[in-house]
Design a protein around this motif. Structure first.
Motif, mmCIF file in Angstrom:
data_model
loop_
_atom_site.group_PDB
_atom_site.id
_atom_site.type_symbol
_atom_site.label_atom_id
_atom_site.label_comp_id
_atom_site.label_asym_id
_atom_site.label_seq_id
_atom_site.Cartn_x
_atom_site.Cartn_y
_atom_site.Cartn_z
ATOM 1 N N CYS A 23 87.388 62.130 102.085
ATOM 2 C CA CYS A 23 88.132 61.424 101.043
ATOM 3 C C CYS A 23 87.268 61.279 99.800
ATOM 4 C CB CYS A 23 88.527 60.055 101.597
ATOM 5 S SG CYS A 23 89.634 59.131 100.543
ATOM 6 N N HIS A 37 89.291 66.737 99.301
ATOM 7 C CA HIS A 37 89.688 65.979 98.120
ATOM 8 C C HIS A 37 91.140 66.305 97.798
ATOM 9 C CE1 HIS A 37 89.458 69.598 95.625
ATOM 10 N NE2 HIS A 37 88.373 69.881 96.324
ATOM 11 N N LEU A 38 91.754 65.455 96.983
ATOM 12 C CA LEU A 38 93.133 65.693 96.568
ATOM 13 C C LEU A 38 93.236 67.034 95.848
ATOM 14 C CD1 LEU A 38 94.076 62.145 95.283
ATOM 15 C CD2 LEU A 38 94.802 63.225 97.419
ATOM 16 N N PRO A 39 94.294 67.772 96.055
ATOM 17 C CA PRO A 39 95.560 67.374 96.656
ATOM 18 C C PRO A 39 95.591 67.476 98.178
ATOM 19 C CG PRO A 39 95.783 69.593 95.833
ATOM 20 C CD PRO A 39 94.377 69.118 95.472
ATOM 21 N N ASP A 40 94.492 67.913 98.833
ATOM 22 C CA ASP A 40 94.467 67.964 100.294
ATOM 23 C C ASP A 40 94.463 66.553 100.865
ATOM 24 O OD1 ASP A 40 94.335 70.765 100.350
ATOM 25 O OD2 ASP A 40 92.156 70.717 100.155
ATOM 26 N N ASP A 41 95.100 66.384 102.010
ATOM 27 C CA ASP A 41 95.129 65.101 102.708
ATOM 28 C C ASP A 41 94.040 65.107 103.776
ATOM 29 O OD1 ASP A 41 95.642 62.757 104.044
ATOM 30 O OD2 ASP A 41 97.570 63.399 104.849
#
Length: 86
Positions: A23, A37-41
């Motif tokens: 995160c 990191h975003l956009p990955d969950d």
């Protein structure tokens, strides 16, 4: 919010480096060997690492990250940062 270095450095030393930060930001400020990191969950991606450092979003979203850290803690060392409301 990014983890301040005065908090992060002792954790990095204790763990012998951070294997996974699920995160974080794209520039990998924790210098983790692997990171999401975003956009990955990152909460739903694999956490197969010798240790995990997690400073999740606060608020309602925090609950699923805490549960994931509890599960990961059964097989790996996990450091989870959460706010203290004493």
């Amino acid at each position: 919010m990014l983890t301040p270095s005065y908090v992060l450095e002792p954790i990095r030393e204790l763990l012998g480096g951070i294997a996974l930060d699920p995160c974080t930001d794209p520039d990998n400020p924790t210098r983790a060997e692997r990171f999401y990191h975003l956009p990955d969950d990152g909460c739903s991606l694999p956490w197969d690492a010798r240790n995990v450092f997690c400073n999740p979003p606060y608020g309602e979203a925090r609950n699923r990250w805490v549960e994931r850290c509890i599960e990961a803690g059964k097989v790996s060392k996990v450091v989870l940062l959460t706010p203290s409301h004493t």
